[in-house]
Design an enzyme around this catalytic site. Structure first.
Site, PDB file in Angstrom:
ATOM      1  N   GLU F 226       0.984  -1.262  -0.090  1.00  0.00           N
ATOM      2  CA  GLU F 226      -0.082   0.051   0.050  1.00  0.00           C
ATOM      3  C   GLU F 226       0.853   1.297  -0.024  1.00  0.00           C
ATOM      4  OE1 GLU F 226      -3.206   0.785   0.154  1.00  0.00           O
ATOM      5  OE2 GLU F 226      -4.331  -1.003   0.257  1.00  0.00           O
ATOM      6  N   HIS F 227       1.970   1.278  -0.833  1.00  0.00           N
ATOM      7  CA  HIS F 227       2.663   2.452  -0.944  1.00  0.00           C
ATOM      8  C   HIS F 227       3.126   2.547  -2.461  1.00  0.00           C
ATOM      9  CE1 HIS F 227       5.657  -0.473   0.828  1.00  0.00           C
ATOM     10  NE2 HIS F 227       6.130  -0.258  -0.235  1.00  0.00           N
TER      11      HIS F 227
END
Lengths: 313, 313, 313, 313, 313, 313
Positions: F226-227
């Site tokens: 999630e980045h």
């Protein structure tokens, strides 16, 4: 050195032979000891340091390698090979009953140990160092301590096609060497509620079942089956896990590993069948064309061969 | 406050009723809103803050507890109870097809959520907080998020005797409420080579099988079966693991957990059967008296009741 | 009924609207309540019984279904759908910081619950009955209680081609907050024959046991204990698996997870003890200083506090 | 051929005997070799091709089967049987210490291998092909490569009644052959929170425990215990899994498999106890009447027999 | 008795020696048989009842213990010890190719069986009763039926410090005997989302990787590696499970068990490396300083010693 | 609108209050309904749309949030908070006994459901959406459907110190929507010694790694990643088990399940990456082009979109 001299037998000067019953062309090695009463066929080779007990019977063309010990009662059929330092134990005590037997063409490796009273089937193979504590069926290959069946000699293994993930109809299964037996692809239906395989009379099942049985919880090293039916047909499906099946009509042999609920195996009467190498989770469903009848079973391989009009091997 | 006044209906002064189709003896609570076109039967109780969408049809003696929302298209049959703050969702978009339906005598708990278009069977029970995402069969009890079947209402569970360790014959199995169905003890033979259970025609099987199927890999929360046969007999054996079977002849009901290869269950025609609570390793063998015929299946419970000449419930 | 009248907004006669900031084309349903300061965009539909808190900001084309509650601080972006009876919680207390936010295009189902301060990403989907306790990333689909990610919206799934521990003395254990209780390191002896832990009076056990019990087969979510003893000492050892123990003397509290046969826990009298979070294989041995006496148990927490001369909490 | 002639000993003409220390009635087979210094008792049978090293001591009525090799230092007590081609290894190098020993009445099978320096206990049994790498206790039966204990000779196994599913009181447990030891049924309480078994002083425990220990993570082929206590009582409960316990008071013997937390076993002082065949998950709790005292242990079986005033076997 | 008399060789009066090629200082025991053509070096001891086939070649200072059988073709290098009753099998049939070989300094135990055509590496050890069915590498210790590698001779095992639960930096790892190789502690980060270990160039990795590979699904009894690189560096991390690594620079040796993702092992060029005793779940990551080049591998231990300018052992 | 007017109580003009027993300082919200006989203490806040049944007793300083329903018999102690749309069920039928009770200081979340007759202990916490079917002990925190204990409030947790299938080349993988990312087939070699996959620079790896990390022991419901990275390239291989990876460049999206050590995934800089649905045994190897730099991470999706010059969604 030996008290007996046999004109057609080569007896090493350092051998000790006390039995006159030795066939022409045989050879007894150095430091070997053949006790009184032993009966040895033609063209037999008894190695150095070997010991053949009285009352032991040995067929023709047998090789007994150095250091091997053959204790009575024991019958060794033709064309057997017994490895170096291998021991056939005698009875545990004076009153013990039984007789050890080695079938024609069997091969026993080096340093093997065979408990008294066992039967080693024709053409069976006992591997080096095996400790044999149970009968060995015809053609079976055994290994380990204790010994268990790891395969069957002279039996081609048939590789089944891998079932695709999609649940469509399987391609036509391969043809078997045993011509009367048949592999049958079964439909499988998978949905969110699980999996279902089925078979119907006519389409998949060549007979109307009168009996079913389910085999499970089989230790991986155990063998089931090892018999033929005179009249009863069987239809095998391995619902869970896997099992290897050996088929033998006395002339041709097959081995096939059933590992899918989508594959049935029809074993007609007068085919010798063996089931082994069950996976721990195996569940084998068998449908039979007849209710149970003890006299429909042929449980000895030699009786099976005789019933098919074939010579024993 | 409400634009419509119905003489035989109690409408709270703070309620908002826009439909004239409300049966005598019914009661509409404070802040409740009945939209134009809704049709409500007699002796119905619509609680405070409840919302009944237009085109919703409600039968007689129904309780709609406060805060419940009933969105069309939805049909609620007689004697249903719907818990507080429970929501029947409407269609996801303007063009969505379908209609939700709640069968007679069903009970829906508090704060339950029912996805649009589902059918809740007669006498089913939806527990508090359940999030229902699939149809609920008649009599089924569902719970959880997402909801799954945890039992069947009005169905006595029969405890089978524990199979003894020794492999001798099982005691006579108990008699079922559904009189035409029968539990059948099967012989089991255990030896060093594993376990074997079997059944034969006449002794154990009351019919000659024309078809077999095997059910396995069933997710534990799934239900199979849920149908009756017009003519076909079935014989179930759970070879591995366990499965619960519900039987229903329209009058009497039974639930029995099959967990032994020593126990068969004969389900005759015209008995509604349900299989659920499969253990992860369950393998269920089914033998059937007939080959597959789609029109032998009765797949709707109301059709089953009709075929037995019984009133729908 | 509403104190505010907006020409381009449809406000139901039974609605209560206290904010003038409502966009043209919007609609407020019966018994709905919009509090002063709420800001609502154009073409928004606020359903019956819905509640919109002051300071809530709603974008355009948003649907708020009946019974939904939107508590400030909350920002709802354009094109969001919020299901019936769904609740956005407000802050837990007056000083709580944060702001809930729903990204554009998100869809929230019926009866969902969203903890205060969370961010629901754009185009995320919260399914019916979901209890959302953590931020939901963009595109994520969440479901269940508690809600977890079950997929990503708008994301094609690509199908890949099929291919196939020195058992010396433990350091001194830590001191507990509950001052009278004590952790005791136990010796453990490991050799080729397995492991052995032991304890003796004086050295490890501060009392002579008159009773022992063993606790096992505890479902992981179950709690045991939940009582105090007036006079009896207990000594706990978790031989296999793990268990969490909570201690409370009315003032101080501790939680400790026992997961080694090398660690004993002495719980003296007048300490409230709770055991929970048993692992599936946990075996807990308890030695007690006294034989069983029902009146030695304090089973209600308020009684325990009273017995310690402490006020009830 | 042999340089030594002994009047009361039968020495085969092809044997090679270099030691005069051979008892009356003994017999030396063909090609056997007895080295200078070997000491052989009366009525001993040394088979063909066998080899007896100098400094080996053999008792009376011993059978050494053909091809066996006995390397010094080695003491073989009376009435031992050593199978064909079995080898007692000598020391690995010139400075290696130790002495192999075979206790009275032991039986060694064919083709076995015994590492140097081991002790085979009285009446122990080494099966065919076993490769023995550790001491074998009295009465123990060992098998395999490497060898492990598979049972105990002369020890009747007691079958405990199956515990019923219901958690009511167990029937009175059976009486043991070892009269001073006792099986004790323990209460078990099962509820939704799991299962609990307990025991109290007086009712179940015949002594006040001063020490406890827990045995677990025992490899299945390992043996624990194998000792007696002079004064200490022990109380055993198998909380999880199963373990077999052998008891021996020097006259009578018992074997019992503990597999239930509802069954305790009281072993009083002066009873020889053995624990083996631990299941992988077995947890055995032992409560002891005394704190640890090294001199309370009798660790040699012959010392135990002496302490009981019984002759060694 | 023997037809050949050699002045510098002690031949027992009961031995049978038919080959003149026996080195000075050697000794042939009673009932032993050396066949024509066998070539035996100096100071060799052939025990009683042993059999040495023609065409067998034996080096110097070799011990062949009583009853052992050495079948041709077979080459036994210097300083080998072969245990009693051990058998080197000959070829299975007349046309079988191959030659058995035993490297210098190897030790074979009692009652072992060695299949024909195998190579036993220098200084390897075959334990009592082993049934050897595959080549045995230099220094390897093998045991069992069938035999597998259980360790490496002359190789000190390095105990790594236990990694603490807390995810802080590991203490400095121990120094290896093989001076050019190095253990490297790696950081590990654990949070609610799982565990992560990492390494960076400069800090942990002494080279820039050009290639990586992952080893997994290795049967526990298999050996991987067994080679050296001429120029390529390797960096090993065991991410899951455990694996034992043996290092050897021709002078010093090490064995280390990698069982933590927090420990890397740098193996520089010209170090012989072996990986074995993989746990079932082991995943071994290897980073390499060069892309694959077949001629960078040294796959024979004697070539490795030669490349290092060291004499063969 | 309400028939009762109480001087010290604030009753909203749209509320319906039918009980006079309301304490000073209390407040009744719009569309709320208090039935006759309800007893409410001082400083109590009854929210909009709430429903308080007759015979319900509420203490002081209690908050009943909008839409909550309190059915009698029920006693709510002081300082309790009851969340919006939460329902206390009433008895299932007219004759049902019992009384629900909420202890002082307890906090009940939104949309919770509490079965009739339960006791919620003082200071207990019932989390949002919980379906409470059993008593809740003091201090306990419950959650879920059905609710279970997840912790204890006000209780510090003590950290204990650590005690102790053809392996040919894969077809070209599919092209991704995210054009800069790439799937890379890796060679895999399987032999009897296990499996090995590898990758080399140029052929498989588009960059030279400066860092590696391994991710494992990830709970199945957790998400990692999630980045996006500003400059760093990553190369992912799932060595064991499986993991799903979502890629997003702000315009196009992909999801791919990595479940084979034969498939690598190159994620270039400025691609948003998510890893989820880790199988329990998953081991993910990541090679990175740069050493760790905290400011290379973009951890917010909107920042990522902004950095790519794209509008937020």
């Amino acid at each position: 050195m030996s008290p007996i001299d046999l004109p057609d037998v080569f007896i090493h000067s350092h051998a000790l032979v006390e039995s006159p019953f030795i066939g022409a062309g045989s050879r007894i090695g150095a430091f070997a000891h053949v006790l009184p009463g032993a009966r040895i066929g033609q063209d037999v080779d008894i190695g150095d340091h070997a010991l053949v007990d009285g009352q032991v019977q040995i067929g023709q063309r047998v090789q007994v390698r150095p250091g091997a010990q053959l204790w009575a009662p024991l019958v060794v059929e033709d064309d057997v090979r017994i490895g170096p330092n291998t021991v056939f134990s005698g009875p545990a005590g004076p009153g013990a009953a039984g007789c050890s037997k080695v079938g024609a063409g069997a091969v026993i490796g080096a340093n093997a140990t065979l408990r008294f009273g066992l039967s080693i089937g024709p053409r069976a193979q006992v591997q080096d160092g095996a400790v044999v504590t149970r009968d060995v069926p015809p053609h079976a290959i055994v290994s380990g301590n204790p010994a268990h069946i790891v395969g069957y000699a002279d039996t081609p293994h048939l590789d089944l096609p891998v079932a695709p993930r999609a649940a469509s109809q399987l391609a036509a299964p391969p043809v078997l060497n045993v011509a009367t037996a048949r592999l049958v692809a079964l439909p499988k239906i998978v949905d969110l509620r699980g999996a279902l395989s089925f078979g119907e009379i006519g389409t998949h099942l060549p007979f109307t079942p009168q009996r079913f049985f389910m085999v499970y919880d089989v230790p991986s090293k155990e063998v089931r089956g090892e018999h033929a039916h005179k009249a009863c047909h069987q239809f095998l499906v391995c619902v869970k896990g896997s099992v290897s099946v050996v088929l033998d009509d006395g002339r041709a042999r097959d081995e096939v590993t059933l590992d899918s609920a989508r594959m049935g195996l029809h074993i007609p009467p007068m085919v010798w069948g063996i089931q082994y190498q069950f996976s721990p989770d195996a569940v084998l469903l068998v449908l039979a064309s007849d209710t149970y009848a003890a006299d429909d079973y042929i449980r000895k391989y030699e009786d099976f061969l005789a019933a098919r009009g074939l010579p024993g091997r």
